[in-house]
Design a protein around this motif. Structure first.
Motif, PDB file in Angstrom:
ATOM      1  N   HIS A 297       0.836  -1.187   0.000  1.00 13.47           N
ATOM      2  CA  HIS A 297       0.000   0.000   0.000  1.00 13.47           C
ATOM      3  C   HIS A 297       0.881   1.250   0.000  1.00 13.47           C
ATOM      4  N   TYR A 298       0.287   2.337  -0.404  1.00  7.79           N
ATOM      5  CA  TYR A 298       0.987   3.621  -0.454  1.00  7.79           C
ATOM      6  C   TYR A 298      -0.014   4.743  -0.191  1.00  7.79           C
ATOM      7  N   PRO A 299       0.402   5.880   0.352  1.00 11.85           N
ATOM      8  CA  PRO A 299       1.727   6.147   0.905  1.00 11.85           C
ATOM      9  C   PRO A 299       1.888   5.503   2.280  1.00 11.85           C
ATOM     10  N   GLY A 300       3.131   5.310   2.713  1.00 15.60           N
ATOM     11  CA  GLY A 300       3.400   4.755   4.036  1.00 15.60           C
ATOM     12  C   GLY A 300       3.546   5.852   5.073  1.00 15.60           C
ATOM     13  N   ARG A 301       4.097   5.495   6.212  1.00 11.68           N
ATOM     14  CA  ARG A 301       4.221   6.441   7.319  1.00 11.68           C
ATOM     15  C   ARG A 301       5.415   7.367   7.185  1.00 11.68           C
ATOM     16  N   HIS A 302       6.353   7.017   6.327  1.00 13.79           N
ATOM     17  CA  HIS A 302       7.656   7.662   6.383  1.00 13.79           C
ATOM     18  C   HIS A 302       7.909   8.616   5.223  1.00 13.79           C
ATOM     19  N   GLY A 303       6.875   9.168   4.656  1.00 12.19           N
ATOM     20  CA  GLY A 303       7.065  10.124   3.583  1.00 12.19           C
ATOM     21  C   GLY A 303       6.052   9.935   2.483  1.00 12.19           C
ATOM     22  N   SER A 304       5.844  10.978   1.708  1.00 12.83           N
ATOM     23  CA  SER A 304       4.796  10.988   0.704  1.00 12.83           C
ATOM     24  C   SER A 304       5.007   9.964  -0.393  1.00 12.83           C
ATOM     25  N   GLU A 305       6.280   9.555  -0.651  1.00 16.86           N
ATOM     26  CA  GLU A 305       6.544   8.589  -1.711  1.00 16.86           C
ATOM     27  C   GLU A 305       6.976   7.231  -1.152  1.00 16.86           C
ATOM     28  N   ASP A 306       6.683   6.968   0.100  1.00 12.32           N
ATOM     29  CA  ASP A 306       7.000   5.706   0.739  1.00 12.32           C
ATOM     30  C   ASP A 306       5.962   4.656   0.344  1.00 12.32           C
ATOM     31  N   THR A 307       6.423   3.442   0.088  1.00  9.23           N
ATOM     32  CA  THR A 307       5.541   2.323  -0.243  1.00  9.23           C
ATOM     33  C   THR A 307       5.800   1.195   0.743  1.00  9.23           C
ATOM     34  N   VAL A 308       4.740   0.591   1.256  1.00 14.40           N
ATOM     35  CA  VAL A 308       4.853  -0.429   2.297  1.00 14.40           C
ATOM     36  C   VAL A 308       4.457  -1.794   1.742  1.00 14.40           C
ATOM     37  N   MET A 309       5.274  -2.805   2.024  1.00 13.41           N
ATOM     38  CA  MET A 309       4.916  -4.181   1.684  1.00 13.41           C
ATOM     39  C   MET A 309       4.184  -4.794   2.883  1.00 13.41           C
ATOM     40  N   ASN A 310       2.905  -5.081   2.717  1.00 18.28           N
ATOM     41  CA  ASN A 310       2.121  -5.704   3.785  1.00 18.28           C
ATOM     42  C   ASN A 310       2.376  -7.195   3.865  1.00 18.28           C
ATOM     43  N   VAL A 311       2.457  -7.843   2.687  1.00 17.50           N
ATOM     44  CA  VAL A 311       2.693  -9.284   2.613  1.00 17.50           C
ATOM     45  C   VAL A 311       3.593  -9.554   1.412  1.00 17.50           C
TER      46      VAL A 311
ATOM     47  N   THR B 136       1.049   7.530  -6.928  1.00 17.44           N
ATOM     48  CA  THR B 136       0.868   6.270  -7.629  1.00 17.44           C
ATOM     49  C   THR B 136       2.068   5.895  -8.493  1.00 17.44           C
ATOM     50  N   GLY B 137       2.638   6.860  -9.212  1.00 21.47           N
ATOM     51  CA  GLY B 137       3.785   6.564 -10.070  1.00 21.47           C
ATOM     52  C   GLY B 137       4.971   6.011  -9.306  1.00 21.47           C
ATOM     53  N   PRO B 138       5.424   6.705  -8.249  1.00 20.90           N
ATOM     54  CA  PRO B 138       6.534   6.159  -7.462  1.00 20.90           C
ATOM     55  C   PRO B 138       6.228   4.785  -6.876  1.00 20.90           C
ATOM     56  N   ALA B 139       4.975   4.547  -6.473  1.00 19.40           N
ATOM     57  CA  ALA B 139       4.604   3.244  -5.905  1.00 19.40           C
ATOM     58  C   ALA B 139       4.742   2.135  -6.942  1.00 19.40           C
ATOM     59  N   ILE B 140       4.311   2.383  -8.173  1.00 23.14           N
ATOM     60  CA  ILE B 140       4.459   1.390  -9.239  1.00 23.14           C
ATOM     61  C   ILE B 140       5.935   1.071  -9.452  1.00 23.14           C
ATOM     62  N   MET B 141       6.783   2.094  -9.444  1.00 28.66           N
ATOM     63  CA  MET B 141       8.209   1.871  -9.645  1.00 28.66           C
ATOM     64  C   MET B 141       8.798   1.018  -8.524  1.00 28.66           C
ATOM     65  N   LYS B 142       8.361   1.221  -7.289  1.00 27.89           N
ATOM     66  CA  LYS B 142       8.872   0.429  -6.171  1.00 27.89           C
ATOM     67  C   LYS B 142       8.457  -1.040  -6.312  1.00 27.89           C
ATOM     68  N   VAL B 143       7.246  -1.281  -6.803  1.00 33.32           N
ATOM     69  CA  VAL B 143       6.796  -2.663  -6.975  1.00 33.32           C
ATOM     70  C   VAL B 143       7.550  -3.334  -8.122  1.00 33.32           C
ATOM     71  N   ILE B 144       7.884  -2.576  -9.157  1.00 32.61           N
ATOM     72  CA  ILE B 144       8.733  -3.123 -10.216  1.00 32.61           C
ATOM     73  C   ILE B 144      10.061  -3.576  -9.627  1.00 32.61           C
ATOM     74  N   ASP B 145      10.639  -2.754  -8.753  1.00 33.74           N
ATOM     75  CA  ASP B 145      11.881  -3.137  -8.076  1.00 33.74           C
ATOM     76  C   ASP B 145      11.698  -4.439  -7.304  1.00 33.74           C
ATOM     77  N   PHE B 146      10.551  -4.579  -6.654  1.00 31.19           N
ATOM     78  CA  PHE B 146      10.292  -5.786  -5.866  1.00 31.19           C
ATOM     79  C   PHE B 146      10.271  -7.027  -6.758  1.00 31.19           C
ATOM     80  N   PHE B 147       9.664  -6.923  -7.929  1.00 32.00           N
ATOM     81  CA  PHE B 147       9.661  -8.058  -8.857  1.00 32.00           C
ATOM     82  C   PHE B 147      11.094  -8.479  -9.199  1.00 32.00           C
ATOM     83  N   HIS B 148      11.972  -7.501  -9.368  1.00 27.33           N
ATOM     84  CA  HIS B 148      13.338  -7.808  -9.776  1.00 27.33           C
ATOM     85  C   HIS B 148      14.226  -8.240  -8.615  1.00 27.33           C
TER      86      HIS B 148
END
Length: 246
Positions: free
Chosen positions: A170-184, A208-220
């Motif tokens: 989910h996004y945004p997280g607690r630690h900044g406007s562009e923070d993304t959190v992995m729940n599971v 939303t854009g930064p969050a998508i980029m973070k999830v792409i990183d997670f895939f890799h």
């Protein structure tokens, strides 16, 4: 086969364009589908346009849906994307075999065999779906329906013959406007999805854009080592991606 399933009401307002981020995902072999849970009025119309463009750019499909039909829509979109991807792969192979011919040029028996192969691959091909949840302030009334829909999606994935894994962010997280959190992280266990969003603090920003980029990183980079790195930066059980550096 890799998918990002974004659930949002649109109107991204921080960071890079989610449309460009979705295009980058597609270049990396990740399809982006979008389930839009939008409001009425001008804001809803703007959000709907963005939702459609994100999915188009990400090679996926989009649907505007009410909370009551969210679970059914997520299941449909996931399966439809798998079918389309496999059909495209089969079509490329047939093009190589048939040259300028088409599927219609095959005999009825051969066409039936091709359809059977597509159906079998739809059920058996390994599948990873990363759910990306917009937790901005405007999504707060919709969050309980999202959590229920995630569990229903997991049940439908478990019914497939092939290996199916789900990760939830989910996004945004607690630690900044562009923070993304992995729940599971990647899981096939529906029990791991209990009380997903109990600690979420809904905020007004929609990166939303930064969050998508973070999830792409997670895939890799979603290896055991990467999980350990994220856990090392966690806050009260949440696994942050916002500060992860490759």
């Amino acid at each position: 086969m890799k998918q990002i399933l974004l659930i949002t009401d649109g109107c991204s307002n921080i960071g890079m364009s989610p449309i460009l981020a979705a295009a980058h995902a597609l270049q990396e072999g990740i399809t982006v589908n979008v389930a839009g849970v939008v409001d009425y009025g001008t804001i809803g119309e703007i959000g709907s346009l963005e939702i459609a463009e994100i999915a188009k750019s990400g090679g996926g499909i989009s649907r505007i849906v009410g909370t009551r039909k969210l679970a059914q829509t997520m299941q449909m979109m996931t399966r439809k994307t798998v079918v389309q991807t496999i059909q495209q792969a089969v079509s490329k192979e047939l093009k190589h075999i048939l040259g300028e011919g088409s599927l219609e040029d095959l005999s009825p028996q051969r066409r039936a065999q091709v359809v059977e192969v597509v159906d079998e691959l739809t059920e058996t091909t390994p599948l990873q779906v990363a759910l990306l949840i917009d937790a901005s302030g405007s999504m707060k009334p919709k969050l309980s329906a999202v959590e229920e829909a995630i569990r229903d999606l997991m049940l439908s994935l478990q019914a497939r013959e092939g290996q199916s894994e789900l990760a939830v962010f989910h996004y945004p997280g607690r630690h900044g406007s562009e923070d993304t959190v992995m729940n599971v992280g990647w899981t096939s266990d529906i029990g791991s999805l209990k009380s997903l969003f109990g600690r979420i603090q809904m905020k007004g920003a929609t990166p939303t854009g930064p969050a998508i980029m973070k999830v792409i990183d997670f895939f890799h980079y979603g290896t055991l080592e990467a999980h350990q790195a994220w856990r090392g930066n966690s806050d009260e059980g949440e696994e942050k991606l916002g500060e992860y550096v490759v």
